[in-house]
Scaffold this motif. Structure first.
Motif, PDB file in Angstrom:
ATOM      1  N   ILE A  56       0.843  -1.206   0.000  1.00 27.18           N
ATOM      2  CA  ILE A  56       0.000   0.000   0.000  1.00 27.18           C
ATOM      3  C   ILE A  56       0.872   1.247   0.000  1.00 27.18           C
ATOM      4  CG2 ILE A  56      -1.613   1.365   1.390  1.00 27.18           C
ATOM      5  CD1 ILE A  56      -2.845  -1.387   2.260  1.00 27.18           C
ATOM      6  N   ALA A  57       1.913   1.250   0.819  1.00 28.73           N
ATOM      7  CA  ALA A  57       2.809   2.416   0.871  1.00 28.73           C
ATOM      8  C   ALA A  57       3.465   2.665  -0.480  1.00 28.73           C
ATOM      9  CB  ALA A  57       3.870   2.210   1.958  1.00 28.73           C
ATOM     10  N   ALA A  58       3.874   1.598  -1.161  1.00 30.77           N
ATOM     11  CA  ALA A  58       4.477   1.756  -2.490  1.00 30.77           C
ATOM     12  C   ALA A  58       3.477   2.351  -3.478  1.00 30.77           C
ATOM     13  CB  ALA A  58       5.001   0.409  -2.992  1.00 30.77           C
ATOM     14  N   MET A  59       2.227   1.897  -3.396  1.00 31.82           N
ATOM     15  CA  MET A  59       1.181   2.407  -4.281  1.00 31.82           C
ATOM     16  C   MET A  59       0.944   3.900  -4.028  1.00 31.82           C
ATOM     17  SD  MET A  59      -2.861   1.304  -4.536  1.00 31.82           S
ATOM     18  CE  MET A  59      -3.292   2.036  -2.960  1.00 31.82           C
ATOM     19  N   VAL A  60       0.807   4.268  -2.774  1.00 28.61           N
ATOM     20  CA  VAL A  60       0.550   5.668  -2.434  1.00 28.61           C
ATOM     21  C   VAL A  60       1.758   6.531  -2.794  1.00 28.61           C
ATOM     22  CG1 VAL A  60       0.086   7.265  -0.523  1.00 28.61           C
ATOM     23  CG2 VAL A  60      -1.172   5.097  -0.684  1.00 28.61           C
ATOM     24  N   ALA A  61       2.962   6.025  -2.551  1.00 24.65           N
ATOM     25  CA  ALA A  61       4.165   6.778  -2.901  1.00 24.65           C
ATOM     26  C   ALA A  61       4.247   7.044  -4.405  1.00 24.65           C
ATOM     27  CB  ALA A  61       5.412   6.030  -2.433  1.00 24.65           C
TER      28      ALA A  61
END
Length: 130
Positions: A56-61
Motif C-alpha cells: 500500500i505504501a508503495a502504491m501511495v508513494a
C-alpha cells in the motif's frame, strides 16, 4: 506478471530473522500497475511492517490511491489472511468487492472480498461532515 508471481518474488526479500515467517503481497491499482511489499520485522516488536502495508505504501508513494485486487502469499499450512490492521488498511483504498487471494507457497489458495474479510469496516462515512 501476475499478482501471484509478483507476491511470490517479493516474499523472498522479506526481512524475517526472528519469526522466519516470510510474507509477500502484491496489489493491482486502478491504473493496472502492480505494487509489492514484504514483511519487515524489527527486534523491537511490534515495530515491524506487514507485507500488505508495504505494498500500500508503495502504491501511495507512486501517487495512486485505489486498489482493485490483492494477492498475499506465505509458507504456511493454510492460506494466511491479512491481520486486522491490514484489513482496515486495504479497506481504506479498495471497495468491498475487491478480490483478495490468500495463498501458500505449496499452491493452496482461498479467495475472499474485502467486505468478507472486514465486515462493517470503519470508513469515511463514519466521520460525518468534518
Amino acid at each position: 506478471m501476475s499478482l501471484k508471481d509478483a507476491a511470490t518474488r517479493v516474499r523472498e526479500n522479506a526481512h524475517a530473522p526472528y519469526s522466519g515467517f516470510k510474507v509477500g503481497a502484491a496489489l493491482r491499482a486502478a491504473s493496472g500497475a502492480i505494487y509489492v511489499g514484504c514483511n519487515v520485522e524489527n527486534i523491537a516488536y511490534p515495530e515491524g511492517t506487514c507485507a500488505e502495508a508495504g505494498a500500500i505504501a508503495a502504491m501511495v508513494a507512486a501517487g495512486e490511491t485505489e486498489l482493485t485486487e490483492v494477492h498475499v502469499i506465505a509458507d504456511s499450512p493454510m492460506p494466511v489472511t491479512p491481520c486486522g490492521g491490514c484489513r482496515q488498511k486495504l479497506a481504506e483504498f479498495g471497495v468491498g468487492t475487491v478480490r483478495v487471494t490468500m495463498g501458500t507457497t505449496a499452491g493452496q489458495e482461498q479467495v475472499m472480498t474485502l467486505a468478507e474479510l472486514l465486515p462493517g469496516a470503519f470508513g469515511a462515512a463514519h466521520m460525518g461532515d468534518r
